[in-house]
Design a protein around this motif. Sequence first.
Motif, PDB file in Angstrom:
ATOM      1  N   MET A  63       0.827  -1.209   0.000  1.00 14.42           N
ATOM      2  CA  MET A  63       0.000   0.000   0.000  1.00 14.42           C
ATOM      3  C   MET A  63       0.863   1.262   0.000  1.00 14.42           C
ATOM      4  O   MET A  63       0.644   2.176  -0.797  1.00 14.42           O
ATOM      5  CB  MET A  63      -0.935   0.053   1.203  1.00 14.42           C
ATOM      6  N   THR A  65       3.926   1.718  -0.825  1.00 15.51           N
ATOM      7  CA  THR A  65       4.757   1.889  -2.017  1.00 15.51           C
ATOM      8  C   THR A  65       3.896   2.175  -3.243  1.00 15.51           C
ATOM      9  O   THR A  65       4.305   2.920  -4.139  1.00 15.51           O
ATOM     10  CB  THR A  65       5.653   0.657  -2.224  1.00 15.51           C
ATOM     11  N   THR A  66       2.689   1.608  -3.275  1.00 16.49           N
ATOM     12  CA  THR A  66       1.740   1.952  -4.337  1.00 16.49           C
ATOM     13  C   THR A  66       1.369   3.431  -4.212  1.00 16.49           C
ATOM     14  O   THR A  66       1.255   4.148  -5.215  1.00 16.49           O
ATOM     15  CB  THR A  66       0.479   1.068  -4.244  1.00 16.49           C
ATOM     16  N   ALA A  68       3.316   5.698  -3.141  1.00 17.01           N
ATOM     17  CA  ALA A  68       4.468   6.413  -3.694  1.00 17.01           C
ATOM     18  C   ALA A  68       4.387   6.466  -5.216  1.00 17.01           C
ATOM     19  O   ALA A  68       4.613   7.510  -5.828  1.00 17.01           O
ATOM     20  CB  ALA A  68       5.767   5.748  -3.246  1.00 17.01           C
ATOM     21  N   GLY A  69       4.036   5.337  -5.835  1.00 20.16           N
ATOM     22  CA  GLY A  69       3.925   5.291  -7.295  1.00 20.16           C
ATOM     23  C   GLY A  69       2.845   6.234  -7.807  1.00 20.16           C
ATOM     24  O   GLY A  69       3.039   6.950  -8.790  1.00 20.16           O
ATOM     25  N   LEU A  70       1.700   6.247  -7.137  1.00 17.32           N
ATOM     26  CA  LEU A  70       0.613   7.162  -7.516  1.00 17.32           C
ATOM     27  C   LEU A  70       1.074   8.615  -7.426  1.00 17.32           C
ATOM     28  O   LEU A  70       0.777   9.434  -8.302  1.00 17.32           O
ATOM     29  CB  LEU A  70      -0.587   6.945  -6.594  1.00 17.32           C
ATOM     30  N   MET A  72       4.196   9.709  -7.567  1.00 24.44           N
ATOM     31  CA  MET A  72       5.194   9.961  -8.620  1.00 24.44           C
ATOM     32  C   MET A  72       4.508  10.224  -9.960  1.00 24.44           C
ATOM     33  O   MET A  72       5.011  10.972 -10.790  1.00 24.44           O
ATOM     34  CB  MET A  72       6.138   8.760  -8.745  1.00 24.44           C
ATOM     35  N   ALA A  73       3.354   9.598 -10.153  1.00 22.71           N
ATOM     36  CA  ALA A  73       2.589   9.812 -11.388  1.00 22.71           C
ATOM     37  C   ALA A  73       1.771  11.103 -11.324  1.00 22.71           C
ATOM     38  O   ALA A  73       1.080  11.442 -12.281  1.00 22.71           O
ATOM     39  CB  ALA A  73       1.679   8.616 -11.642  1.00 22.71           C
ATOM     40  N   GLY A  74       1.828  11.810 -10.191  1.00 21.11           N
ATOM     41  CA  GLY A  74       1.181  13.120 -10.121  1.00 21.11           C
ATOM     42  C   GLY A  74      -0.020  13.228  -9.205  1.00 21.11           C
ATOM     43  O   GLY A  74      -0.619  14.297  -9.080  1.00 21.11           O
ATOM     44  N   LYS A  75      -0.391  12.138  -8.560  1.00 21.93           N
ATOM     45  CA  LYS A  75      -1.556  12.187  -7.671  1.00 21.93           C
ATOM     46  C   LYS A  75      -1.172  12.736  -6.296  1.00 21.93           C
ATOM     47  O   LYS A  75      -0.026  12.618  -5.855  1.00 21.93           O
ATOM     48  CB  LYS A  75      -2.147  10.778  -7.497  1.00 21.93           C
TER      49      LYS A  75
END
Lengths: 320, 291
Positions: A63, A65-66, A68-70, A72-75
């Motif tokens: 959760m 790290t997801t 973090a990915g969101l 990084m994608a701008g969310k």
Amino acid sequence: MSPAAVKMESQRKEYGRALVELGSKNRNIVVLDADLSVSTRTVEFGKAYPERFFNCGVSEANMITTAAGLAMAGKLVFASSFAVFLTGLTYNQIRQSIAYPKTNVKIVASHAGLSVGPDGATHQMLEDVGLMRGLPNMTVVVPADARETYQATHALASFNGPAYMRFGRADVPPISDEGSDFAIGRASMLREGADVTLIGCGQLVQACLAAAKQLETEGISASVVNMSTIKPLDNGMVDRCARDTGAIVTVEEHNIINGLGDAVCSAVAAHYPVPVTKIGTMDTFGESGEAGELLAKYGLSAEKIAMAAARTVDTKKRMR
Amino acid sequence: MFATNQVWNSLFEPLPRNRTYEELERIAREVRKDIIRVTNAAGSGHPGGSLSSADILTALYFRLLKHDPQNPKWDGRDIFILSKGHAAPGYYSVLAEAGYFSKEELMTLRKMGSRIQGHAHTDVPGVEVSTGSLGQGLSIANGFALSYRLDGRSQRIVALLSDGENDEGQTWEAAMFAAFRKLDNITIYVDRNGIQNDGFTKDILDTSPLEEKWRAFGWNVVVIDGHSMKQIVEAYETSLKVKGKPTAIIANTVKGKGVSFMENNVAFHGKAPNKEETVKALAELEAGSGS
């Protein structure tokens, strides 16, 4: 103070309400939870905006790290669970994927501290502030009551960068009727005194106010400060308290190691050394019990704060 | 907004994506030489897993991924995540070869003051995500994939995982999540080179049967020869058409591939070649005898 006279309010509920408001204004906000959404109140956001709510199941590492990915994608991401899981099961993920690359994730924990109550020591997180404030780039916020939790949630949404916020499970009384507006990094002086300053955070700010009233009857004039941001610490306020009262007591629902007390001690030692007494759990785990009983047993009460303040004032006098 | 994105993507292709397999093999040989040179210059690093993934990385950056070395943050780019962050020498060598930064700067790997950090780091142009602690890359991919799906963006999310990384519990949390959320915009390669830090994976913690595990977790699974450009490319292109499932391409590779004395040699997981070994390795790669 008669408990019946005080209106108790839920910090969790105000967090959930703020999220729903933010969600209506900002379509870029997403919220994640790890199978505790009813308890953390992120469930409210999930009901309002199901397409932007992701329940990740009992997998905190994935959760966070997801999240973090969101980001990084701008969310703009809020991720929630209980403090013990959200920081304890995910420390390396937060360090690697949020703190180091300065990812814009808001890590918001409920159920921090002893006041979790009957669930016992496994669920009573008393080391989370230490874990988070030790991370470079991390901001750490501990709101004192429901109103401040609501304001802090909005403030975090407007703040760009990694942040951790924690509050408890139990309903808490408001620290004041009006109060000052919350701002990240700014402490608020709730009461001005001359002999000692009580610097508290979280729900124990209320206990500091009660202790100050008690001290007044003993002829000790106490300032009370709500230090709702632990990092970055409001060094200006600490400096002012040290100079104006010459004695400090810190109060937190956290281990006395690595929490608010240590942050204040570092600032005091560096800028204007005065005696400081730290009140918190004494490097121990908790146990099952009701929230109020536990706080009393572990010394997190107005009475104990007042006793510590009187002792600290004596220390100040001896040092002169 | 989404339609504009699509049109923009189709109009603007920054890199030629029609390279032949022979051209890709030639580039991979140059990348391998740089992996040897740069780890030797650094005096430390991870050549073994860089060499095993050199063909996959080359195919991605010289044929498969949409990206622009002149504009690393180009909005239409595909997202690549080096989950096996220790393969940074291979990754950096490919990025330098693609023109993200100079070969001179590449040679500053692991030196104080350099952007070229020991593990993949976002200060380096072209590096999307800082990695190095195993098990986190697929979760990052999940985040990108969810975000791009929410916004109707068609870019691909690609991650490269190591063999030993399958030991990490988080890899399986992430695998379960990606399949449950039907993140069919994700393609991962698993660089199954059979060796982890302390020895052969079959001796340390055997991950087999790996393809059955990924399949059981709900993924579309393809097993390929990770040194065949044709198979690397075809597996990727096929994954783009799979609906409702993420794709795991399990690439059977050779640790240290391309240098005879490094191949299948546990010692070169995390040890740089010395001067003598470097001369020998470069001669082998020049002659093409090791591949």
